[in-house]
Design a protein around this motif. Structure first.
Motif, mmCIF file in Angstrom:
data_model
loop_
_atom_site.group_PDB
_atom_site.id
_atom_site.type_symbol
_atom_site.label_atom_id
_atom_site.label_comp_id
_atom_site.label_asym_id
_atom_site.label_seq_id
_atom_site.Cartn_x
_atom_site.Cartn_y
_atom_site.Cartn_z
ATOM 1 N N ASP A 22 0.854 -1.189 0.000
ATOM 2 C CA ASP A 22 0.000 0.000 0.000
ATOM 3 C C ASP A 22 0.890 1.239 0.000
ATOM 4 O OD1 ASP A 22 -2.233 1.547 0.131
ATOM 5 O OD2 ASP A 22 -2.619 1.197 2.251
ATOM 6 N N THR A 23 1.576 1.469 -1.117
ATOM 7 C CA THR A 23 2.643 2.469 -1.177
ATOM 8 C C THR A 23 2.458 3.408 -2.365
ATOM 9 O OG1 THR A 23 4.008 1.054 -2.595
ATOM 10 C CG2 THR A 23 4.278 0.806 -0.203
ATOM 11 N N PRO A 24 3.128 4.581 -2.340
ATOM 12 C CA PRO A 24 3.143 5.437 -3.526
ATOM 13 C C PRO A 24 3.691 4.711 -4.753
ATOM 14 C CG PRO A 24 3.876 6.691 -1.634
ATOM 15 C CD PRO A 24 3.744 5.261 -1.170
ATOM 16 N N ALA A 25 4.696 3.863 -4.563
ATOM 17 C CA ALA A 25 5.250 3.104 -5.689
ATOM 18 C C ALA A 25 4.193 2.197 -6.293
ATOM 19 C CB ALA A 25 6.459 2.293 -5.231
ATOM 20 N N GLY A 26 3.353 1.588 -5.457
ATOM 21 C CA GLY A 26 2.277 0.749 -5.966
ATOM 22 C C GLY A 26 1.257 1.550 -6.748
ATOM 23 N N MET A 27 0.948 2.756 -6.282
ATOM 24 C CA MET A 27 0.019 3.620 -7.006
ATOM 25 C C MET A 27 0.561 3.945 -8.390
ATOM 26 S SD MET A 27 -0.997 6.219 -3.889
ATOM 27 C CE MET A 27 -2.094 7.231 -4.885
ATOM 28 N N VAL A 28 1.846 4.291 -8.444
ATOM 29 C CA VAL A 28 2.462 4.660 -9.724
ATOM 30 C C VAL A 28 2.478 3.466 -10.672
ATOM 31 C CG1 VAL A 28 4.611 5.385 -10.813
ATOM 32 C CG2 VAL A 28 3.819 6.520 -8.733
ATOM 33 N N GLU A 29 2.825 2.305 -10.166
ATOM 34 C CA GLU A 29 2.875 1.125 -11.022
ATOM 35 C C GLU A 29 1.496 0.796 -11.575
ATOM 36 O OE1 GLU A 29 5.132 -1.215 -13.200
ATOM 37 O OE2 GLU A 29 5.917 0.060 -11.591
ATOM 38 N N SER A 30 0.475 0.963 -10.765
ATOM 39 C CA SER A 30 -0.895 0.721 -11.197
ATOM 40 C C SER A 30 -1.248 1.618 -12.383
ATOM 41 C CB SER A 30 -1.855 0.976 -10.035
ATOM 42 O OG SER A 30 -3.183 0.708 -10.392
ATOM 43 N N ALA A 31 -0.865 2.890 -12.304
ATOM 44 C CA ALA A 31 -1.139 3.815 -13.409
ATOM 45 C C ALA A 31 -0.291 3.496 -14.628
ATOM 46 C CB ALA A 31 -0.875 5.250 -12.957
ATOM 47 N N MET A 32 0.977 3.188 -14.410
ATOM 48 C CA MET A 32 1.882 2.935 -15.529
ATOM 49 C C MET A 32 1.464 1.716 -16.337
ATOM 50 S SD MET A 32 4.132 5.341 -15.759
ATOM 51 C CE MET A 32 5.257 4.577 -16.932
ATOM 52 N N GLU A 33 0.920 0.704 -15.680
ATOM 53 C CA GLU A 33 0.441 -0.475 -16.406
ATOM 54 C C GLU A 33 -0.635 -0.081 -17.417
ATOM 55 O OE1 GLU A 33 1.085 -3.811 -12.852
ATOM 56 O OE2 GLU A 33 -0.926 -3.144 -13.417
ATOM 57 N N PHE A 34 -1.584 0.728 -16.972
ATOM 58 C CA PHE A 34 -2.664 1.153 -17.862
ATOM 59 C C PHE A 34 -2.144 2.122 -18.916
ATOM 60 C CE2 PHE A 34 -5.283 -1.182 -15.219
ATOM 61 C CZ PHE A 34 -6.629 -1.064 -15.529
ATOM 62 N N LEU A 35 -1.285 3.040 -18.499
ATOM 63 C CA LEU A 35 -0.730 4.004 -19.440
ATOM 64 C C LEU A 35 0.015 3.297 -20.573
ATOM 65 C CD1 LEU A 35 -0.134 6.917 -20.250
ATOM 66 C CD2 LEU A 35 1.754 6.920 -18.611
ATOM 67 N N SER A 36 0.730 2.248 -20.238
ATOM 68 C CA SER A 36 1.475 1.503 -21.263
ATOM 69 C C SER A 36 0.552 0.901 -22.308
ATOM 70 C CB SER A 36 2.311 0.398 -20.607
ATOM 71 O OG SER A 36 3.303 0.949 -19.780
ATOM 72 N N VAL A 37 -0.578 0.378 -21.855
ATOM 73 C CA VAL A 37 -1.528 -0.214 -22.805
ATOM 74 C C VAL A 37 -2.070 0.855 -23.742
ATOM 75 C CG1 VAL A 37 -3.717 -1.439 -23.058
ATOM 76 C CG2 VAL A 37 -2.141 -2.066 -21.204
ATOM 77 N N PHE A 38 -2.499 1.978 -23.196
ATOM 78 C CA PHE A 38 -3.032 3.062 -24.030
ATOM 79 C C PHE A 38 -1.984 3.539 -25.032
ATOM 80 C CE2 PHE A 38 -6.152 3.500 -20.540
ATOM 81 C CZ PHE A 38 -7.316 3.626 -21.287
ATOM 82 N N ARG A 39 -0.760 3.695 -24.586
ATOM 83 C CA ARG A 39 0.309 4.166 -25.483
ATOM 84 C C ARG A 39 0.596 3.149 -26.584
ATOM 85 N NH1 ARG A 39 3.840 8.014 -24.569
ATOM 86 N NH2 ARG A 39 5.604 6.713 -25.196
ATOM 87 N N ASP A 40 0.631 1.886 -26.220
ATOM 88 C CA ASP A 40 0.898 0.842 -27.216
ATOM 89 C C ASP A 40 -0.160 0.831 -28.313
ATOM 90 O OD1 ASP A 40 3.136 0.103 -25.815
ATOM 91 O OD2 ASP A 40 2.237 -1.689 -24.915
ATOM 92 N N GLU A 41 -1.364 1.245 -27.945
ATOM 93 C CA GLU A 41 -2.469 1.264 -28.908
ATOM 94 C C GLU A 41 -2.605 2.621 -29.599
ATOM 95 O OE1 GLU A 41 -4.194 -1.457 -29.793
ATOM 96 O OE2 GLU A 41 -2.772 -2.495 -28.473
ATOM 97 N N GLY A 42 -1.632 3.508 -29.379
ATOM 98 C CA GLY A 42 -1.630 4.794 -30.071
ATOM 99 C C GLY A 42 -2.653 5.781 -29.564
ATOM 100 N N TYR A 43 -3.086 5.607 -28.301
ATOM 101 C CA TYR A 43 -4.067 6.526 -27.719
ATOM 102 C C TYR A 43 -3.362 7.429 -26.710
ATOM 103 C CZ TYR A 43 -8.132 8.305 -25.267
ATOM 104 O OH TYR A 43 -9.076 9.132 -24.716
ATOM 105 N N GLN A 44 -3.513 8.752 -26.876
ATOM 106 C CA GLN A 44 -2.743 9.702 -26.072
ATOM 107 C C GLN A 44 -3.595 10.697 -25.287
ATOM 108 O OE1 GLN A 44 0.393 9.334 -25.817
ATOM 109 N NE2 GLN A 44 1.287 8.563 -27.692
ATOM 110 N N ASN A 45 -4.905 10.705 -25.477
ATOM 111 C CA ASN A 45 -5.755 11.742 -24.882
ATOM 112 C C ASN A 45 -6.067 11.396 -23.425
ATOM 113 O OD1 ASN A 45 -6.976 14.239 -25.188
ATOM 114 N ND2 ASN A 45 -8.961 13.364 -25.736
ATOM 115 N N LEU A 46 -5.013 11.479 -22.579
ATOM 116 C CA LEU A 46 -5.062 10.954 -21.220
ATOM 117 C C LEU A 46 -4.708 12.021 -20.184
ATOM 118 C CD1 LEU A 46 -3.007 7.731 -21.977
ATOM 119 C CD2 LEU A 46 -5.432 7.740 -21.394
#
Length: 596
Positions: free
Chosen positions: A162-186
């Protein structure tokens, strides 16, 4: 990024938003509340969409608002159900999804994953996001990846805690998917009720994006901030500290009050740090401060200041006002008996007086101190401006083990002048204790709460300061100013003066009057200054966000409440008419009750 016709990020203004707390199926009531938010200055309005019916009804709300001449973008708030997000993305300008519960389950289980199993979970999330991404591309819908400290998934919790690092990783996982699919309006958000966690997680996300993906707009907010003075100061401390660094593109102040009342607070915060190109290029890094890990600046204890001692307060006092609890130091106007407080006096008054009362100390100007004056005084309180903290003064302070600095500034950019002064002390390995003095001229309590909370928060949340002196020459009582000073230290997790209430702002998922209940609970428990009590509308963030609360009151259905002791459910499905009495009974049963 673009949300309908609204541009967000870059050098565009900081955007102000709020969230409706109406039943989204009640079109008329929702429209009326949205109009009140817009008229107050809100530029985006978010609605709860817990099901497809609510998502579909957003189209009617949007149409009615447009018929009345309002074209502010609407945001659908989605938890648990990806299908709801896919419906809403066709109907409104923006959808908020929570990585903690969008594709994962939250059952508070510890799960051990192999690397292959963890990779498989990430692929499952990717597949679950692909339909939403396709719809958002087709309709031009914006997405907020909104991470909450209180609703991290079991998968993230198992690996990162339950850490700030966990929060960031949670967001980065989703951000990576959106970026891989060429979606940037985030847009990205890292929210917590703990101001330190919120600030550290947001900074950490900002740096990760700088290094790996490029910067996306950031939404700022301290969630479950509560109401009244507490909610305003807590929000100002967390949000203001980040805005001072040029971090943040849109803000929502979460108060357990009518949502339109959030807007003036948010506007005051945004006005403190207007968006200019130079603001975005500010250098934040101080070599002596770790921006993503809290540590209090090392200082040597002198009297009751510094070292491991709790931060102190200097308060202006007046004859007709008794400040409770009595502050450690008082600057009396006019002279009065200070009781427990050490009374501080003006240097010239001290020099003119033949008799110096016990428990009284002068404020020695930096220039006089450099000239060797005040050497017979112990301890020596040296009043120094940030512009006076030159190497010669620092060397003399470093050699003086009986001195305390009261550091003040009248610089327009007060936060940065003070931060660099602390850096100068740290670089010189001068461990003198420092009390920070900031001066205001406000007649309105809310404005003082916002301005002082933001300024002091930017220092205290990084462990800079062994005490504070909040001065105000406007038309406010000494008690009001002192209450604000106490609230700042508590909001920054430095001291506890009163019961802490972790309370959500309510939304369409809340099936009881949370504002009324919070006031009732406060009226009956405010004397329990040793406790943290959470009052949460529903289970979305409730059980997680109240993790460090002693007791929790959480909505469980229509007029049904579940009570928690710490993280443990102890009483379920209590009728709301009985729930406050049951909470008091629970506190008594566990031996935490003290008669007022």
């Amino acid at each position: 990024m673009q949300i309908g016709d609204l541009m967000l990020g870059g050098n565009y203004p900081i955007r102000i938003q709020s969230m409706a707390n109406t039943n989204t199926m009640d079109t008329e009531t929702s429209v009326e509340q949205a109009i009140r938010i817009i008229r107050a200055g809100g530029e985006l309005v978010r609605f709860t969409t817990q099901g497809t019916s609510e998502a579909e009804n957003l189209a009617l709300i949007r149409k009615e608002l447009q018929n009345r001449g309002y074209k502010v973008p609407l945001v659908a708030d989605v938890h648990f159900n990806p299908a709801v997000a896919e419906v809403a993305a066709r109907l409104v300008e923006k959808v908020r999804i929570n990585p903690g519960n969008y594709a994962d389950k939250k059952q508070f289980r510890q799960i051990d994953y192999t690397e292959n199993e963890y990779a498989g979970e990430l692929e499952r999330i990717r597949q679950r996001l692909l339909p939403l991404i396709a719809i958002c591309k087709q309709y031009g819908t914006a997405i907020r990846i909104g991470v909450n400290h209180g609703s991290l998934s079991d998968r993230i919790m198992s690996r990162y805690g339950d850490t700030p690092a966990g929060m960031v990783e949670s967001a980065m996982e989703f951000l990576s998917v959106f970026r891989d699919e060429g979606y940037q309006n985030l847009v990205i958000s890292m929210k917590a009720s703990n101001t330190r966690v919120m600030m550290q997680a947001t900074r950490m996300m900002y740096y990760r994006m700088q290094e790996e993906t490029g910067l996306y707009p950031i939404h700022l907010g301290v969630t479950e901030a509560g109401e009244g003075e507490d909610g305003r100061i807590k929000s100002a401390a967390g949000i203001g500290a980040l805005l001072a660094e040029g971090i943040g593109d849109t803000i929502r102040v979460s108060l357990t009050e009518d949502p339109e009342l959030e807007i003036p607070v948010a506007r005051k915060l945004a006005s403190l740090y207007p968006r200019e190109e130079n603001d975005r290029k500010r250098k934040f890094s101080l070599e002596s401060v770790n921006p993503v890990e809290y540590a209090r600046r090392p200082s040597n204890p002198v009297l009751n200041v510094g070292g491991t001692k709790l931060p102190v307060i200097i308060a202006d006092a007046r004859d007709n006002e008794a400040l409770q609890p009595e502050p450690e130091f008082s600057f009396a106007i006019p002279v009065r008996s200070p009781g427990r407080s050490v009374r501080l006096t003006d240097w010239h008054e001290w020099l003119l007086s033949e008799n110096h009362p016990d428990n009284t100390l002068p404020l020695i100007p930096a220039k006089a101190y450099l000239e060797g004056m005040g050497r017979d005084v112990q301890p020596r309180l040296v009043l120094a401006g940030t512009d006076e903290l030159e190497p010669l003064l620092i060397r003399q302070l470093k050699a003086d083990d009986k001195a305390i600095v009261i550091l003040r500034t009248f610089d327009r950019d007060a936060v940065w002048a003070l931060r660099w002064s602390f850096e100068a002390l740290n670089q010189a390995e001068c461990r003198i204790p420092v009390i920070v003095n900031l001066n205001f001229a406000e007649d309105d309590p809310e404005t003082l709460q916002v301005k002082s909370g933001a300024a002091f928060g930017a220092l205290l949340l990084d462990g800079l300061g062994d005490g504070i002196w909040l001065r105000n020459v406007g038309n406010m009582t000494a008690s009001e100013v002192y209450s604000t000073a106490k609230g700042i230290l508590q909001a920054c997790r430095m001291r506890t003066f009163k019961t802490e209430y972790i309370a959500c702002p309510s939304c369409g998922r809340t099936l009881f009057n949370i504002a009324r209940v919070l006031k009732e609970i406060k009226s009956r428990t405010a004397h329990l200054t040793h406790l943290k009590i959470a009052v949460m509308g529903c289970i979305v963030n409730g059980p997680g966000e109240m993790a460090d609360a002693d007791y929790g009151y959480v909505g469980a259905g229509l007029d049904k409440i579940t009570l928690y002791k710490g993280k443990e459910v102890v009483r379920k499905s209590i009728p709301s008419s009985q729930a406050v009495d049951e909470l008091i009974s629970l506190i008594r049963t566990n031996g935490d009750w003290i008669d007022p």
